[in-house]
Design a protein around this motif. Sequence first.
Motif, short mmCIF file in Angstrom:
data_model
loop_
_atom_site.label_atom_id
_atom_site.label_comp_id
_atom_site.label_asym_id
_atom_site.label_seq_id
_atom_site.Cartn_x
_atom_site.Cartn_y
_atom_site.Cartn_z
N CYS A 35 0.83 -1.20 0.00
CA CYS A 35 0.00 0.00 0.00
C CYS A 35 0.87 1.26 0.00
CB CYS A 35 -0.92 -0.02 1.22
SG CYS A 35 -1.90 1.47 1.46
N SER A 36 1.90 1.27 0.84
CA SER A 36 2.77 2.43 0.96
C SER A 36 3.53 2.69 -0.34
CB SER A 36 3.75 2.24 2.12
OG SER A 36 3.06 2.05 3.34
N ARG A 37 4.01 1.63 -0.96
CA ARG A 37 4.76 1.79 -2.22
C ARG A 37 3.85 2.33 -3.33
NH1 ARG A 37 9.16 -0.83 -5.01
NH2 ARG A 37 9.48 0.43 -6.88
N ALA A 38 2.63 1.82 -3.41
CA ALA A 38 1.69 2.29 -4.43
C ALA A 38 1.36 3.77 -4.21
CB ALA A 38 0.41 1.46 -4.40
N HIS A 39 1.19 4.17 -2.97
CA HIS A 39 0.90 5.57 -2.65
C HIS A 39 2.08 6.46 -3.01
CE1 HIS A 39 0.45 9.20 -0.18
NE2 HIS A 39 -0.84 8.92 -0.11
N ASP A 40 3.29 6.07 -2.61
CA ASP A 40 4.48 6.88 -2.88
C ASP A 40 4.72 7.06 -4.37
OD1 ASP A 40 4.88 7.11 -0.21
OD2 ASP A 40 6.61 5.76 -0.10
N ALA A 78 8.51 -7.33 2.42
CA ALA A 78 7.12 -7.70 2.69
C ALA A 78 7.09 -9.20 2.94
CB ALA A 78 6.22 -7.33 1.53
N VAL A 79 6.72 -9.60 4.16
CA VAL A 79 6.77 -11.02 4.51
C VAL A 79 5.53 -11.41 5.32
CG1 VAL A 79 9.29 -11.10 4.56
CG2 VAL A 79 8.05 -10.52 6.65
N TYR A 80 5.21 -12.69 5.29
CA TYR A 80 4.17 -13.25 6.15
C TYR A 80 4.79 -13.55 7.52
CZ TYR A 80 -0.25 -14.16 3.76
OH TYR A 80 -1.49 -14.03 3.18
N THR A 81 4.21 -13.00 8.56
CA THR A 81 4.71 -13.26 9.91
C THR A 81 3.88 -14.32 10.63
OG1 THR A 81 3.35 -11.48 10.83
CG2 THR A 81 5.59 -10.92 10.13
N GLU A 82 2.72 -14.67 10.07
CA GLU A 82 1.84 -15.65 10.69
C GLU A 82 1.48 -16.74 9.67
OE1 GLU A 82 0.84 -15.69 13.85
OE2 GLU A 82 1.90 -13.83 14.34
N PRO A 83 2.36 -17.72 9.46
CA PRO A 83 2.06 -18.77 8.47
C PRO A 83 0.83 -19.59 8.82
CG PRO A 83 3.99 -19.34 9.80
CD PRO A 83 3.67 -17.91 10.10
N VAL A 84 0.53 -19.71 10.12
CA VAL A 84 -0.67 -20.45 10.51
C VAL A 84 -1.92 -19.71 10.04
CG1 VAL A 84 -1.98 -21.38 12.45
CG2 VAL A 84 0.51 -21.44 12.48
N LEU A 85 -1.85 -18.38 10.02
CA LEU A 85 -2.97 -17.59 9.53
C LEU A 85 -3.28 -17.94 8.08
CD1 LEU A 85 -4.99 -15.23 9.71
CD2 LEU A 85 -3.11 -13.70 9.12
N GLU A 86 -2.25 -18.16 7.29
CA GLU A 86 -2.45 -18.54 5.90
C GLU A 86 -3.17 -19.88 5.80
OE1 GLU A 86 0.11 -18.57 1.72
OE2 GLU A 86 1.13 -18.56 3.65
N LEU A 87 -2.89 -20.77 6.72
CA LEU A 87 -3.58 -22.06 6.75
C LEU A 87 -5.04 -21.88 7.10
CD1 LEU A 87 -0.92 -24.30 8.55
CD2 LEU A 87 -1.40 -24.15 6.10
N HIS A 147 7.83 2.64 7.62
CA HIS A 147 8.88 3.03 6.68
C HIS A 147 9.11 2.00 5.59
CE1 HIS A 147 10.95 0.23 9.38
NE2 HIS A 147 11.86 0.08 8.42
N LEU A 148 8.55 0.81 5.73
CA LEU A 148 8.81 -0.26 4.77
C LEU A 148 8.07 -0.04 3.45
CD1 LEU A 148 8.61 -3.39 7.10
CD2 LEU A 148 10.67 -2.35 6.14
N ARG A 149 8.74 -0.33 2.37
CA ARG A 149 8.15 -0.30 1.04
C ARG A 149 8.54 -1.58 0.32
NH1 ARG A 149 6.68 3.33 3.65
NH2 ARG A 149 6.43 5.54 3.10
#
Length: 300
Positions: free
Chosen positions: A67-72, A276-285, A260-262
């Motif tokens: 989202c931040s990269r698209a806005h910038d 940009a990373v997944y921090t909750e792999p169980v959530l993906e399940l 600050h991440l893009r």
Amino acid sequence: MERETWLLWLLADSQLPTGGFVASAGLEAAMQARLIRENASETDSDSFIGFIRGSTHNQARFALPFCSRAHDETMQLIGRVQSDVKDSAAKVVDTDAVDNAVEDAVNKADEDAADSVATDVIDILQRIDDYHQTMLSSNSVAMRASTAQGGGLLSLFNRGYAHARFMDHTRGQLCVAIAKRLQRLARLGEMRAHWPVIFGFVCAAVGISIEHTQQLFMFQFVRQIFSAAIRLNLVGPLRAQALQCDMQLAASDLLEQHAHLRVAFDSPEDVFGESAVYTEPVLELYQGMHDRLYSRIFNS
């Protein structure tokens, strides 16, 4: 009242017709799999509080950089229009041409600059969108929800905000033209129009700052999960309000850490894709289980 404040209230409205409230972000599947218990205390690993904190962290670390990269990119490229037009106009005036010739030349320079910027904006948004699609390719449920919401917001912009009076100027009309081309590409299947990418573009198009865009993006995600929890009878509406108030501190901390991440798919400094990373792999399940539910009230 400032226009940006008014627009923030409009975009934060629970009645915003983008389809956000048909998604539970994996909460419904997690409940049916008994991975979340209704009577679990807040300190238990299978509590609703643990789920929403993990989901919000995942949103800040995965979707927010897109989202931040698209806005910038949108803000930066659209900002070129005025400077390009001024330079072109100055060159014409120096030739001592007649007034009509000057006006025609300036208008032509304006159109050329706007068309060039529109092409550049669409190109970079397509690349960001393609990268988001790649990272979600293993999760068809989350991918479906993201494209449905992104398409809904793009349609809302083209059929609603595009006709507002505050968009009736050179910058506004350029954004309208870009949005129409994006929607056409989405209908042709040449881009997916994922939610974080379109959200960043729309906020930039209507003039909302990056800070407020990030705050609104996180707020809408948190509110969406609480809305799903209420309809699933996981929490009551009054308890949900109290918990949602408490989530302000968690969301603020996440923004402070990750605003600050893009997403940097085109940078050699991010060869491991850590922007940009997944921090909750169980959530993906959880989310991937949704289509296997025998009965459900949410689309994802």
